[in-house]
Design a protein around this motif. Structure first.
Motif, PDB file in Angstrom:
ATOM      1  N   LYS A   1      -2.842 -11.049 -11.943  1.00  0.00           N
ATOM      2  CA  LYS A   1      -2.671  -9.787 -12.671  1.00  0.00           C
ATOM      3  C   LYS A   1      -2.055  -8.713 -11.764  1.00  0.00           C
ATOM      4  N   ILE A   2      -2.424  -8.730 -10.479  1.00  0.00           N
ATOM      5  CA  ILE A   2      -1.839  -7.788  -9.520  1.00  0.00           C
ATOM      6  C   ILE A   2      -0.334  -7.988  -9.451  1.00  0.00           C
ATOM      7  N   LEU A   3       0.096  -9.249  -9.353  1.00  0.00           N
ATOM      8  CA  LEU A   3       1.530  -9.549  -9.283  1.00  0.00           C
ATOM      9  C   LEU A   3       2.236  -9.136 -10.567  1.00  0.00           C
ATOM     10  N   GLU A   4       1.623  -9.442 -11.698  1.00  0.00           N
ATOM     11  CA  GLU A   4       2.230  -9.097 -12.987  1.00  0.00           C
ATOM     12  C   GLU A   4       2.437  -7.592 -13.113  1.00  0.00           C
ATOM     13  N   ARG A   5       1.413  -6.832 -12.754  1.00  0.00           N
ATOM     14  CA  ARG A   5       1.484  -5.385 -12.928  1.00  0.00           C
ATOM     15  C   ARG A   5       2.404  -4.720 -11.889  1.00  0.00           C
ATOM     16  N   SER A   6       2.668  -5.388 -10.779  1.00  0.00           N
ATOM     17  CA  SER A   6       3.566  -4.817  -9.773  1.00  0.00           C
ATOM     18  C   SER A   6       4.973  -5.381  -9.894  1.00  0.00           C
ATOM     19  N   LEU A   7       5.226  -6.138 -10.976  1.00  0.00           N
ATOM     20  CA  LEU A   7       6.542  -6.739 -11.220  1.00  0.00           C
ATOM     21  C   LEU A   7       6.975  -7.550  -9.996  1.00  0.00           C
ATOM     22  N   CYS A   8       6.086  -8.433  -9.578  1.00  0.00           N
ATOM     23  CA  CYS A   8       6.283  -9.178  -8.334  1.00  0.00           C
ATOM     24  C   CYS A   8       6.142 -10.680  -8.592  1.00  0.00           C
ATOM     25  N   PRO A   9       7.075 -11.504  -8.129  1.00  0.00           N
ATOM     26  CA  PRO A   9       7.003 -12.949  -8.346  1.00  0.00           C
ATOM     27  C   PRO A   9       6.003 -13.612  -7.406  1.00  0.00           C
ATOM     28  N   ALA A  10       5.537 -14.782  -7.773  1.00  0.00           N
ATOM     29  CA  ALA A  10       4.594 -15.529  -6.941  1.00  0.00           C
ATOM     30  C   ALA A  10       5.223 -15.992  -5.643  1.00  0.00           C
ATOM     31  N   SER A  11       6.549 -16.003  -5.568  1.00  0.00           N
ATOM     32  CA  SER A  11       7.221 -16.412  -4.328  1.00  0.00           C
ATOM     33  C   SER A  11       6.945 -15.436  -3.190  1.00  0.00           C
TER      34      SER A  11
ATOM     35  N   MET B   1       1.112   1.240  -3.122  1.00  0.00           N
ATOM     36  CA  MET B   1       0.025   0.741  -2.286  1.00  0.00           C
ATOM     37  C   MET B   1      -0.517   1.890  -1.442  1.00  0.00           C
ATOM     38  N   SER B   2      -1.816   2.078  -1.469  1.00  0.00           N
ATOM     39  CA  SER B   2      -2.418   3.136  -0.671  1.00  0.00           C
ATOM     40  C   SER B   2      -2.358   2.773   0.811  1.00  0.00           C
TER      41      SER B   2
ATOM     42  N   GLY C   1      -5.264 -13.900   1.446  1.00  0.00           N
ATOM     43  CA  GLY C   1      -6.686 -14.170   1.560  1.00  0.00           C
ATOM     44  C   GLY C   1      -7.532 -12.917   1.610  1.00  0.00           C
ATOM     45  N   ARG C   2      -6.908 -11.756   1.811  1.00  0.00           N
ATOM     46  CA  ARG C   2      -7.635 -10.491   1.852  1.00  0.00           C
ATOM     47  C   ARG C   2      -7.610  -9.782   0.494  1.00  0.00           C
ATOM     48  N   MET C   3      -6.932 -10.389  -0.478  1.00  0.00           N
ATOM     49  CA  MET C   3      -6.862  -9.830  -1.825  1.00  0.00           C
ATOM     50  C   MET C   3      -7.944 -10.466  -2.693  1.00  0.00           C
ATOM     51  N   ASP C   4      -8.293  -9.796  -3.772  1.00  0.00           N
ATOM     52  CA  ASP C   4      -9.224 -10.368  -4.741  1.00  0.00           C
ATOM     53  C   ASP C   4      -8.555 -11.581  -5.377  1.00  0.00           C
ATOM     54  N   SER C   5      -9.051 -12.775  -5.066  1.00  0.00           N
ATOM     55  CA  SER C   5      -8.364 -14.011  -5.484  1.00  0.00           C
ATOM     56  C   SER C   5      -8.248 -14.135  -6.998  1.00  0.00           C
TER      57      SER C   5
ATOM     58  N   SER D   1      -4.455  -2.065  -7.569  1.00  0.00           N
ATOM     59  CA  SER D   1      -4.651  -2.108  -6.118  1.00  0.00           C
ATOM     60  C   SER D   1      -4.396  -3.522  -5.610  1.00  0.00           C
ATOM     61  N   TYR D   2      -3.691  -3.630  -4.487  1.00  0.00           N
ATOM     62  CA  TYR D   2      -3.385  -4.950  -3.929  1.00  0.00           C
ATOM     63  C   TYR D   2      -4.584  -5.582  -3.223  1.00  0.00           C
ATOM     64  N   VAL D   3      -5.675  -4.844  -3.073  1.00  0.00           N
ATOM     65  CA  VAL D   3      -6.876  -5.407  -2.450  1.00  0.00           C
ATOM     66  C   VAL D   3      -7.951  -5.673  -3.490  1.00  0.00           C
ATOM     67  N   SER D   4      -8.288  -4.656  -4.269  1.00  0.00           N
ATOM     68  CA  SER D   4      -9.408  -4.796  -5.206  1.00  0.00           C
ATOM     69  C   SER D   4      -8.993  -5.270  -6.590  1.00  0.00           C
ATOM     70  N   GLY D   5      -7.712  -5.066  -6.936  1.00  0.00           N
ATOM     71  CA  GLY D   5      -7.268  -5.406  -8.282  1.00  0.00           C
ATOM     72  C   GLY D   5      -7.630  -4.352  -9.308  1.00  0.00           C
ATOM     73  N   GLN D   6      -8.174  -3.209  -8.865  1.00  0.00           N
ATOM     74  CA  GLN D   6      -8.539  -2.136  -9.789  1.00  0.00           C
ATOM     75  C   GLN D   6      -7.321  -1.262 -10.094  1.00  0.00           C
ATOM     76  N   PRO D   7      -7.301  -0.621 -11.270  1.00  0.00           N
ATOM     77  CA  PRO D   7      -6.160   0.239 -11.623  1.00  0.00           C
ATOM     78  C   PRO D   7      -5.952   1.360 -10.606  1.00  0.00           C
ATOM     79  N   ILE D   8      -4.696   1.664 -10.328  1.00  0.00           N
ATOM     80  CA  ILE D   8      -4.344   2.770  -9.443  1.00  0.00           C
ATOM     81  C   ILE D   8      -4.321   4.060 -10.255  1.00  0.00           C
ATOM     82  N   SER D   9      -4.872   5.123  -9.713  1.00  0.00           N
ATOM     83  CA  SER D   9      -4.845   6.416 -10.393  1.00  0.00           C
ATOM     84  C   SER D   9      -3.459   7.034 -10.219  1.00  0.00           C
ATOM     85  N   LEU D  10      -2.591   6.782 -11.181  1.00  0.00           N
ATOM     86  CA  LEU D  10      -1.210   7.242 -11.061  1.00  0.00           C
ATOM     87  C   LEU D  10      -1.112   8.761 -11.073  1.00  0.00           C
TER      88      LEU D  10
END
Length: 523
Positions: A486-496, A459-460, A477-481, A410-419
């Motif tokens: 880990k959120i970026l890593e699991r979504s295959l997303c760069p820090a940019s 993303m829900s 700032g609205r995401m779990d800091s 999850s992009y807010v809580s960082g918890q696993p998404i129920s795929l």
């Protein structure tokens, strides 16, 4: 050649006098193609005649019209069955009818007329939009054209000029005729020949769906077997496999003959399929189990190609009471083959040839332990992820498989998404932009740039609302800091992502996705 007004098409479908035979494939058009058809009707361009088979008898098995389950009404005979033109007729019915509720995705029916676009021969004035995003001062919902109350309500806020324009567009559709060519016969052999010739440039196997419904049912009720198989697969989200006669017949031919060509299939008889149907069932179940466990595939709709199940069913086809013991090497080969088949768009052309080759190699892999199954040429670059996001397209489904493989959070809580729950109810609402539309539109980006695959993520809707339509640097700032890396890593997303530089982000993420894809295909 005759013609049917659109209103008559709707009436015939609802009354039961116009039907879809079970041997037809399902509705496959996307919203863009439906909108393009509406533009052709509006401009009076040729879009092909529908071919209807008129007969005095009713077939035992029929198919729903796209997502619309038609009323069970006893029609007046004769009945008109659609041999060719199902996609066009379903599109017309789905866009304009207002009586029958849908059981499935109807986003493709939300077609609007752009009242501000210029009139020219080339560009379409019809667009598919999410109703929540459609500006009704500019876009008019054409689905109201045959609904008196709906049309009156939709036009009451328009100024005189736009109201006059829409009245003329409505009049065009009310006067439009859908070209129809009738074949009047009760001779099924003649219909089979016509159907084969109509589909010769399409999916070759369709004519043999026809033969299965007409010939095998006397000796072996294949349709009932398919229904029972669908019931077995329902707890796993794959009950729609039982509706895909084309796929199931290919699996039968692959297991029994190791060949899905028309000649091989027509040479089978009911007893041959009946005697080996347990192998077919076990093969299909094994294929689905493999896809669920290794790719997080939760429904047939998740697969870029349903044809992937065919060679896999050959690999897992064993007699009742037996099972296939999968070695590490065999498993790795099958996984690499699936990824390569998807990224190379293997089953978009030369389907029979490619399937027969893969069936042979899958059989070798099972009996010999090794084969050339995964030796498929494929080249991936960042352009793949510049394609537009649409849940119906092969590239989007492959992209979603790639994201699901990384077990996103999850992009807010960082918890696993129920795929499982997300993918079984596969729709656009489970995917949202990393760079929000509202933010990019302020920077004057247009839809094709905004809707690139590289800008999407699991993303829900709730997470999307929480993050809001602001710059990524702000919604960070609205995401779990703690969970952000880990959120970026699991979504295959760069820090940019958080640099608020959209073009650089798209380049970085596309390259990251390419790198992951290349590892999966073993390149």
């Amino acid at each position: 050649m005759d013609g049917l007004p659109i209103r008559r098409v709707i009436e015939h479908v609802i009354s039961g006098s116009l039907r879809i035979p079970a041997f037809q494939r399902g509705f496959v058009w996307d919203a863009e193609r439906v909108a393009f058809l509406m533009d052709s009707i509006y401009k009076g361009y040729p879009f092909g005649a529908a071919i209807l088979w008129r007969t005095k008898e009713q077939l035992k098995t029929e198919r729903a019209l796209g997502p619309f389950t038609l009323p069970d009404r006893q029609p007046e005979y004769p009945i008109d069955y659609v041999l060719d033109g199902q996609q066009r007729l379903t599109s017309v019915f789905g866009v304009f009818q207002t009586e029958i509720p849908a059981d499935g995705d109807t986003s493709w029916t939300n077609i609007y007329f752009d009242m501000e676009a210029s009139e020219n021969f080339q560009d379409s004035r019809f667009v598919a939009l999410d109703p929540q995003e459609a500006d009704l001062d500019r876009y008019f919902p054409i689905g109201t054209f045959f609904d008196v109350l709906g049309y009156r309500d939709a036009t009451k806020a328009l100024d005189a000029q736009k109201a006059s324009l829409i009245d003329s567009v409505q009049a065009t559709f009310k006067e439009a005729q859908i070209p129809i060519q009738y074949i009047e016969t009760d001779n099924r052999a003649k219909v089979a020949i016509v159907f084969e010739r109509v589909n010769r440039m399409g999916v070759e196997l369709d004519v043999f769906q026809l033969l299965s419904a007409w010939t095998w049912s006397e000796d072996f009720d294949l349709q009932n077997k398919f229904t029972e198989l669908a019931d077995d697969l329902k707890p796993f989200g794959f009950e729609s496999v039982g509706d895909d006669t084309n796929l199931l017949l290919r699996c039968c031919a692959a297991v029994v003959k190791h060949d899905v060509s028309p000649g091989a299939l027509v040479s089978m008889d009911g007893s041959e399929v009946r005697d080996r149907f347990s192998e077919v069932e076990n093969g299909i179940k094994g294929a689905i189990d493999f896809l669920r466990n290794n790719f997080n595939i939760e429904s047939l709709d998740n697969l870029p190609y349903s044809a992937l199940i065919v060679p896999l069913s050959v690999f897992f086809a064993v007699s009742q009471g037996k099972s296939v013991k999968l070695s590490t090497s065999q498993r790795e080969t099958l996984i690499r083959w699936v990824w390569r088949a998807c990224f190379s768009r293997r089953f978009s052309a030369g389907v029979i040839r490619n399937l027969n080759r893969d069936i042979e190699e899958a059989q070798k892999l099972r009996t010999l332990g090794k084969s050339a199954l995964a030796q498929i040429n494929v080249s991936i670059d960042t352009s793949f992820f510049s394609e537009q996001f649409s849940v119906r397209t092969t590239n989007t489904k492959t992209f979603v498989m790639l994201l699901a493989h990384s077990r996103p959070l999850s992009y807010v809580s960082g918890q696993p998404i129920s795929l499982a729950s997300v993918l079984q109810n596969y729709n656009r609402n489970e995917f949202h932009h990393l760079y929000p539309q509202a933010f990019l539109k302020k920077l004057e980006y247009v839809a094709p740039e905004i809707n690139r695959l590289a800008n999407f993520v699991f993303m829900s809707s709730q997470d999307n609302k929480t993050l809001g339509g602001v710059a990524p640097s702000i919604y960070r700032g609205r995401m779990d800091s703690v969970a952000v890396p880990k959120i970026l890593e699991r979504s295959l997303c760069p820090a940019s992502l958080f640099d608020d530089d959209f073009e650089t982000f798209i380049e970085d993420r596309s390259q990251m996705l390419v790198d992951v894809a290349k590892r999966l295909i073993g390149s």
